[in-house]
Motif scaffolding. Structure first.
Motif, PDB file in Angstrom:
ATOM      1  N   ALA A  23       0.838  -1.199   0.000  1.00 23.02           N
ATOM      2  CA  ALA A  23       0.000   0.000   0.000  1.00 23.02           C
ATOM      3  C   ALA A  23       0.875   1.252   0.000  1.00 23.02           C
ATOM      4  CB  ALA A  23      -0.921  -0.003   1.214  1.00 23.02           C
ATOM      5  N   THR A  24       0.545   2.197  -0.875  1.00 24.24           N
ATOM      6  CA  THR A  24       1.258   3.470  -0.951  1.00 24.24           C
ATOM      7  C   THR A  24       0.248   4.594  -1.148  1.00 24.24           C
ATOM      8  OG1 THR A  24       1.542   3.382  -3.361  1.00 24.24           O
ATOM      9  CG2 THR A  24       3.243   2.321  -2.036  1.00 24.24           C
ATOM     10  N   HIS A  25       0.746   5.824  -1.184  1.00 26.09           N
ATOM     11  CA  HIS A  25      -0.120   6.982  -1.372  1.00 26.09           C
ATOM     12  C   HIS A  25       0.491   7.899  -2.426  1.00 26.09           C
ATOM     13  CE1 HIS A  25      -2.499   5.898   2.172  1.00 26.09           C
ATOM     14  NE2 HIS A  25      -1.352   5.665   2.784  1.00 26.09           N
ATOM     15  N   GLY A  26      -0.340   8.428  -3.304  1.00 28.26           N
ATOM     16  CA  GLY A  26       0.122   9.359  -4.314  1.00 28.26           C
ATOM     17  C   GLY A  26       0.926   8.675  -5.402  1.00 28.26           C
ATOM     18  N   ARG A  27       1.313   9.462  -6.405  1.00 23.21           N
ATOM     19  CA  ARG A  27       2.073   8.910  -7.514  1.00 23.21           C
ATOM     20  C   ARG A  27       3.506   8.600  -7.077  1.00 23.21           C
ATOM     21  NH1 ARG A  27      -0.983   7.253 -11.731  1.00 23.21           N
ATOM     22  NH2 ARG A  27       0.953   7.267 -12.936  1.00 23.21           N
ATOM     23  N   ARG A 189      -1.322  -1.193  -3.942  1.00 22.90           N
ATOM     24  CA  ARG A 189      -2.625  -0.716  -3.458  1.00 22.90           C
ATOM     25  C   ARG A 189      -2.528   0.791  -3.301  1.00 22.90           C
ATOM     26  NH1 ARG A 189      -5.971  -3.788   1.001  1.00 22.90           N
ATOM     27  NH2 ARG A 189      -7.016  -4.519  -0.890  1.00 22.90           N
ATOM     28  N   ASN A 190      -3.149   1.504  -4.219  1.00 23.92           N
ATOM     29  CA  ASN A 190      -3.027   2.956  -4.264  1.00 23.92           C
ATOM     30  C   ASN A 190      -4.095   3.473  -5.224  1.00 23.92           C
ATOM     31  OD1 ASN A 190      -2.251   5.605  -4.974  1.00 23.92           O
ATOM     32  ND2 ASN A 190      -0.100   5.201  -4.588  1.00 23.92           N
ATOM     33  N   SER A 200      -2.564  -2.709 -10.182  1.00 21.72           N
ATOM     34  CA  SER A 200      -3.440  -2.195  -9.140  1.00 21.72           C
ATOM     35  C   SER A 200      -4.092  -3.354  -8.391  1.00 21.72           C
ATOM     36  CB  SER A 200      -4.518  -1.293  -9.736  1.00 21.72           C
ATOM     37  OG  SER A 200      -5.484  -0.956  -8.750  1.00 21.72           O
TER      38      SER A 200
END
Length: 223
Positions: A23-27, A189-190, A200
């Motif tokens: 899981a990460t956030h943003g580009r 997961r983002n 994705s």
């Protein structure tokens, strides 16, 4: 239904298994994205698995086969898989990487990667898959399983497909699994990637390799 229910790899020694998404956030940058999908490294972190690739000689014409469906398998779904496989091969070959997929039967070659339809749907227990480590596992949309040797060269791939995939998800799921079988074992997961990356974790609707998917393929198999 998840596009990749599980991603396992059998090396020369014991089974190596890990979470199949991060899981990460943003580009992410191209570097961060590549390391995440290819070696399980979170942004700014260390790899969780080795980089594994098909060897150069195999990558020149990597043969892919669709196994015959089992008795009672839906003829319509079998036809969808046949068309989806040819389409997925063409999409991956368009990325410009130094790997080219071919239909094994068209070239008279034994398959390096076999796509196997199963008479199991989402949530059912697998039996008779031909892969001992997967027996008794809960089926999702698909499994991808690869073997590699002590030099981190992939030697064989298997993709198992569920029998209850919605028609509009057959191709996106197979495109993801076939791409993963080239050495990209980890999903992302983002929300930023749900519409433009086959990796994705939460989307089964991506029908084209995204820009960073293509960049990852070219980096993994440079010309």
């Amino acid at each position: 239904m998840r596009a990749a229910a599980l991603c396992l790899a059998l090396a020369a020694g014991p089974v190596a298994a890990q979470e199949d998404y991060i899981a990460t956030h943003g580009r992410l940058t191209d570097e961060e994205f590549y390391r995440l999908v290819a070696c399980g490294a979170p942004p700014g972190g260390e790899c969780d698995m080795p980089f594994v690739r098909w060897p150069r000689e195999a990558a020149r014409a990597l043969p892919i086969a669709l196994a015959p469906p089992p008795p009672g398998y839906s003829p319509a779904l079998a036809a969808d898989l046949e068309g989806a496989l040819s389409r997925a091969i063409a999409e991956i070959n368009s990325a410009g990487a130094a790997i080219r997929l071919v239909r094994a039967e068209a070239k008279g070659l034994p398959p390096a990667i076999t796509v196997t339809p199963l008479n199991y749907g989402n949530g059912e227990r697998i039996a008779g898959s031909g892969i001992p480590d997967l027996e008794g596992s809960t089926m999702g949309a698909a499994f991808v399983y690869i073997w590699w040797d002590g030099r981190h060269r992939i030697t064989e791939g298997r993709i198992l497909m569920a029998d209850d995939l919605p028609q509009d998800e057959v191709y996106p799921v197979l495109l993801e699994e076939l791409t993963q079988s080239l050495g990209f074992m980890i999903d992302i997961r983002n929300p930023a990637y749900e519409r433009d990356s086959v990796f994705s974790e939460d989307s089964n609707s991506v029908t084209r390799l995204g820009a960073q998917d293509r960049a990852a393929l070219r980096r993994h198999y440079p010309r």
